[in-house]
Design an enzyme around this catalytic site. Structure first.
Site, mmCIF file in Angstrom:
data_model
loop_
_atom_site.group_PDB
_atom_site.id
_atom_site.type_symbol
_atom_site.label_atom_id
_atom_site.label_comp_id
_atom_site.label_asym_id
_atom_site.label_seq_id
_atom_site.Cartn_x
_atom_site.Cartn_y
_atom_site.Cartn_z
ATOM 1 C CG ASP A 28 36.861 -19.435 -93.241
ATOM 2 O OD1 ASP A 28 37.299 -19.414 -92.079
ATOM 3 O OD2 ASP A 28 36.529 -18.415 -93.870
ATOM 4 C CE1 TYR A 81 40.097 -12.099 -92.849
ATOM 5 C CE2 TYR A 81 41.290 -11.788 -94.910
ATOM 6 C CZ TYR A 81 40.946 -12.581 -93.827
ATOM 7 O OH TYR A 81 41.470 -13.854 -93.717
#
Ligand code: GLA
Length: 394
Positions: free
Chosen positions: A181, A230
């Site tokens: 990201d 996650y």
């Protein structure tokens, strides 16, 4: 989409209302969408990524007292903290943090890396939707990092800046994300997609055929359990790499595992770990194949790669939820679609499609209606263009 001049004017106006003076510095950073490569980043694999033309802006004016006051035009409530009380990471669980922890986290990470950080009054405005897998947090982190650079009059090497954003998120906010990201938000280039190698941390520009558009299809289902699931996926991948590393000394991460190695040693891995590894190994391969066939725009190949990625995410990596499946069905049946798959971490959020440019509007209309019919939820469907990485306003 809001006009940039009007956006700046509205922010300046709000800034004056809150702080009683004009902002002196402006910085921005974009969100991103992955075209291929789910969860490959923390396995040191490959991702095909691009920035989007939705971004986070921060307007600021320095203050002399080493305090940061920060407000948002998207979320009610402001926060204020001292830069001298950030010496240790808070290590709060992600659920106990609010959006201003990303700001404090960046200040902490930059300070710990030896960069001077100074106090400011700041106001944030974002057009990156929150919690939908388009990296609104990285956009905020990188806009704030660029702001600290501007206020301090220095420039951090770009990759380093992305790594400091990742460190803020890993060690301060408590989300153990990979580099995808922040790298995307800093390194993005208008009009281009990037093949990111998460081991060498280098990016290669891959041109997008001009007759294809990238469409975001937001399920409007906020990601559930993204944090815990996650970390669990990440731990399962690490376990697979550890077991295979005991057999093949060259294996450090799943990046080093081939499909043959994996199938030969299937019985040595717990069943669930095998499935996670299989997805990552195949997904890495798909990224490389996409980089190869995207520029020529081979429709049949693109469609297969996107479908295989979605099926693997659903059946092997298990990051899909029913709303994502309903969205995928709507996208796959829509006019003009070339390929459709998940975006971001999964568990809700957005999907992404390659669409014939000329049919992007009909695609959006069809998907909205079909998804609403099957779920009762009105989605957001729109096309995006790659924008430049973190820095000054255009
Ligand atoms: C989140 C993380 C990234 C990456 C993706 C999944 O966006 O922040 O580091 O792991 O999920 O590909």
């Amino acid at each position: 989409m809001i006009d940039p001049g009007e956006r700046k004017e509205r922010m300046a106006e709000r800034f004056r209302q809150i702080y009683g003076r004009d902002p002196q510095a402006w910085r921005r950073a974009p969100g991103r969408v992955d075209l291929m490569g789910s969860h490959t980043d923390y396995n040191q694999g490959y991702v095909m990524t691009m920035t989007i033309d939705r971004d986070t802006w921060v307007a600021a004016a320095s203050r002399p007292d080493r305090r940061v006051a920060i407000c948002s035009m998207n979320i009610a409530g402001c926060n204020e903290f001292s830069l001298d009380e950030l010496k240790q990471p808070l290590q709060l669980p992600a659920s106990a943090t609010d959006w201003t922890s990303y700001v404090a986290g960046v200040a902490w990470a930059m300070g710990a890396d030896g960069w001077p950080v100074s106090g400011f009054d700041g106001l944030v405005h974002s057009t990156v939707p929150f919690g939908s897998g388009l990296s609104s947090s990285a956009a905020l982190e990188m806009a704030v990092a660029a702001l600290f650079e501007a206020l301090g009059g220095y420039r951090v090497e770009r990759l380093r800046l992305a790594q400091l954003g990742q460190r803020a998120e890993n060690q301060y906010v408590g989300m153990n994300c990979g580099i995808l990201d922040q790298f995307s938000s800093v390194m993005g280039q208008a009009g281009s997609t990037i093949l990111l190698d998460c081991r060498s941390l280098s990016g290669q520009i891959i041109p997008m055929p001009p007759d294809l558009a990238v469409a975001i299809c937001d399920t409007r289902l906020e990601r559930h359990l993204a944090g815990t699931e996650y970390s669990e996926r990440r731990a399962q991948c690490e376990e697979g790499a550890r077991i295979l590393g005991g057999i093949y000394p060259q294996v450090r991460t799943l990046r080093d595992v081939s499909a043959e190695m994996l199938s030969r040693h299937r019985a040595d891995l717990p069943e669930v770990v095998y499935r996670r590894c299989k997805f990552i190994v195949q997904e890495d391969q798909r990224v490389l194949e996409l980089a190869d066939c995207l520029p020529e725009g081979d429709r049949a190949r693109l469609g297969e790669l996107f479908s295989a990625s979605f099926a693997g995410a659903r059946d092997l990596y298990e990051i899909s939820v029913p709303a994502m499946q309903a969205m995928h069905a709507a996208m796959s049946a829509a006019p003009g679609v070339v390929g459709a798959r998940q975006a971001g971490a999964g568990f809700g959020g957005c999907l992404v499609a390659l669409v014939e440019n000329a049919r992007a509007d009909t695609f959006a209309e069809y998907v909205s209606q079909a998804y609403t019919r099957s779920t009762g939820i009105q989605p957001n469907v729109y096309t995006v263009q790659a924008s430049d990485g973190a820095g000054r306003l255009a």
